[in-house]
Design a protein around this motif. Sequence first.
Motif, PDB file in Angstrom:
ATOM      1  N   LEU A  19     -60.665  16.966   1.102  1.00 17.42           N
ATOM      2  CA  LEU A  19     -59.564  16.937   2.061  1.00 17.42           C
ATOM      3  C   LEU A  19     -58.425  17.833   1.609  1.00 17.42           C
ATOM      4  CD1 LEU A  19     -58.060  15.747   4.509  1.00 17.42           C
ATOM      5  CD2 LEU A  19     -57.447  13.798   3.075  1.00 17.42           C
ATOM      6  N   ASP A  20     -58.056  17.755   0.354  1.00 19.46           N
ATOM      7  CA  ASP A  20     -56.946  18.558  -0.160  1.00 19.46           C
ATOM      8  C   ASP A  20     -57.280  20.044  -0.127  1.00 19.46           C
ATOM      9  OD1 ASP A  20     -54.257  18.473  -1.612  1.00 19.46           O
ATOM     10  OD2 ASP A  20     -55.469  19.648  -3.010  1.00 19.46           O
ATOM     11  N   LEU A  43     -51.628  10.720   9.030  1.00 19.96           N
ATOM     12  CA  LEU A  43     -52.477  11.870   8.729  1.00 19.96           C
ATOM     13  C   LEU A  43     -53.531  12.055   9.817  1.00 19.96           C
ATOM     14  CD1 LEU A  43     -53.635  14.088   6.941  1.00 19.96           C
ATOM     15  CD2 LEU A  43     -54.764  12.322   5.570  1.00 19.96           C
ATOM     16  N   THR A  79     -61.270  12.980  -1.305  1.00 25.47           N
ATOM     17  CA  THR A  79     -59.864  13.390  -1.373  1.00 25.47           C
ATOM     18  C   THR A  79     -59.735  14.828  -1.852  1.00 25.47           C
ATOM     19  OG1 THR A  79     -59.717  12.403  -3.599  1.00 25.47           O
ATOM     20  CG2 THR A  79     -58.988  11.055  -1.738  1.00 25.47           C
ATOM     21  N   ILE A  84     -52.406   7.075   6.139  1.00 27.56           N
ATOM     22  CA  ILE A  84     -53.657   7.538   6.736  1.00 27.56           C
ATOM     23  C   ILE A  84     -53.538   7.629   8.251  1.00 27.56           C
ATOM     24  CG2 ILE A  84     -56.057   6.875   7.169  1.00 27.56           C
ATOM     25  CD1 ILE A  84     -55.601   8.141   4.443  1.00 27.56           C
ATOM     26  N   SER A 127     -49.510  16.849   6.218  1.00 24.84           N
ATOM     27  CA  SER A 127     -50.809  16.184   6.065  1.00 24.84           C
ATOM     28  C   SER A 127     -51.214  16.105   4.604  1.00 24.84           C
ATOM     29  CB  SER A 127     -51.874  16.946   6.856  1.00 24.84           C
ATOM     30  OG  SER A 127     -51.570  16.975   8.230  1.00 24.84           O
ATOM     31  N   ALA A 151     -51.769  12.653   2.438  1.00 25.80           N
ATOM     32  CA  ALA A 151     -53.020  12.366   1.738  1.00 25.80           C
ATOM     33  C   ALA A 151     -52.760  11.962   0.287  1.00 25.80           C
ATOM     34  CB  ALA A 151     -53.940  13.576   1.799  1.00 25.80           C
ATOM     35  N   LEU A 187     -61.662  13.069   5.708  1.00 26.63           N
ATOM     36  CA  LEU A 187     -60.825  11.884   5.853  1.00 26.63           C
ATOM     37  C   LEU A 187     -61.654  10.681   6.314  1.00 26.63           C
ATOM     38  CD1 LEU A 187     -58.073  10.471   5.943  1.00 26.63           C
ATOM     39  CD2 LEU A 187     -57.776  11.390   8.262  1.00 26.63           C
ATOM     40  N   ARG A 216     -53.485   8.386  -1.543  1.00 27.77           N
ATOM     41  CA  ARG A 216     -54.284   8.330  -2.775  1.00 27.77           C
ATOM     42  C   ARG A 216     -53.528   7.615  -3.882  1.00 27.77           C
ATOM     43  NH1 ARG A 216     -59.229   7.841  -4.933  1.00 27.77           N
ATOM     44  NH2 ARG A 216     -59.518   9.125  -6.819  1.00 27.77           N
TER      45      ARG A 216
END
Length: 443
Positions: free
Chosen positions: A387-388, A322, A384, A319, A287, A291, A346, A295
Amino acid sequence: MTRTEESTVSEPSSPAAAAVWRERLATTELRSFARSSPAKLIAVGLILLALCLTAGLVTAAAVTTRQHALDDLLGESEPDAYSAQRLYTSLSVADASAGTAFISGGLEPKTVRDRYNQAVGEAAAELVTQSNRSDGDADTQLRSGIATGLPVYTGIIETARANNRGGQPVGAAYLSEASNLMQGTLLPKAQELQEHRSAAIAATQRNHVRPPWAAILLPLLAVAALAGAQLYLFRRWHRVLNLGLLLATATMVVLLGWTVVAGFISAVDTTHARDAGSVPTAALTQSRILAQQARTAETLKLVRRDTSADYDRTYDQAIEKLRNILSGYGSQQPGASEVKTAAAALDRWRAAHQRMNDALTKGDFLGAAAVATGPGANEATAQTDALDRALGDGIAETRNTLRASTSHASRALDLLGPGALVLSTAAAVLIAAGLWPRLREYR
């Protein structure tokens, strides 16, 4: 010829005759002894001794081998896999950060530059870590390929930056070339290296959950032989119980039960380490990589001001994969709360990406760039990053589960190896003690 001479010719010499008769007597006595009760007792004892001692040695060897495999997983295989995952992630972050820096034009923001430098530095550090490991020729070639290509990549990025600061459009072409090198060469090598490391963990776990049949069947055979020997003694000598053999049987039953119970506990822990550790870690790692791929496609679309659907297609595919991974993640798995946070980030990122595309459709490049790289809480950069971070925290939690369960699986076998040797030796002593009184009756 005289009578004396005839006697000398017809009769063999005295030493030769004695040897012949000794051989005949010895053979006769040996056969007679072999059919006797003491010989049968000795044979039964030797068979029982051999079975018990062999069962102990085999059990100890099997347990030691399994425990060493788990220790190697904790000490080498799992850290290697984590290092390979960090290498892949760092390379992906570096590529995405390089694209983000170009969108602002001219001198890129310090935070973006620092993020790129940190990612490149972490990738280089992981390469050093990987170089300290002994592995096969294939992994060595993969690692060497990444180590050789990384300076080339950073060199192209610096060229692209120099042109970008000078306002030269060719900077975007250099950035695209560097990204193609990363996406087409470095990241596939890093992914293959990571897969090899993860496969080593999976192989150890797969082998460990298989029952150690030799360590189970041999003690079971020894118990059956001891029971049969006691039945034989009862029928032959009409003795109800032989205390030595009875205690030896109990000792081997203890060894058999200990082996089965400890092995079962260890296998359950290893299965939990796989299902709640290795498998979700692999999903969250994938995942995180998806991502970063999305990006990178998003930023390259802005840098190239691309109106085709190529970058959008790459973004949408990453996406979608993911989203499927996050939506299918078990609610009872470690890291479930982090995955929920990542899914929310996300959704917000996808909304920001749509706003970016709407601005580009209207020809508003500055507005699209602000959505993609702006500092706002609802813009793409913030989402992002969130998310990371959530995925990274989830990986840390699943990794802790993997290591804790594996460590518990190893500890479950701690005393079984030496215990098997002690119990089998004790059984052998008890067998000798049980049969010796019967043998003394024939003195």
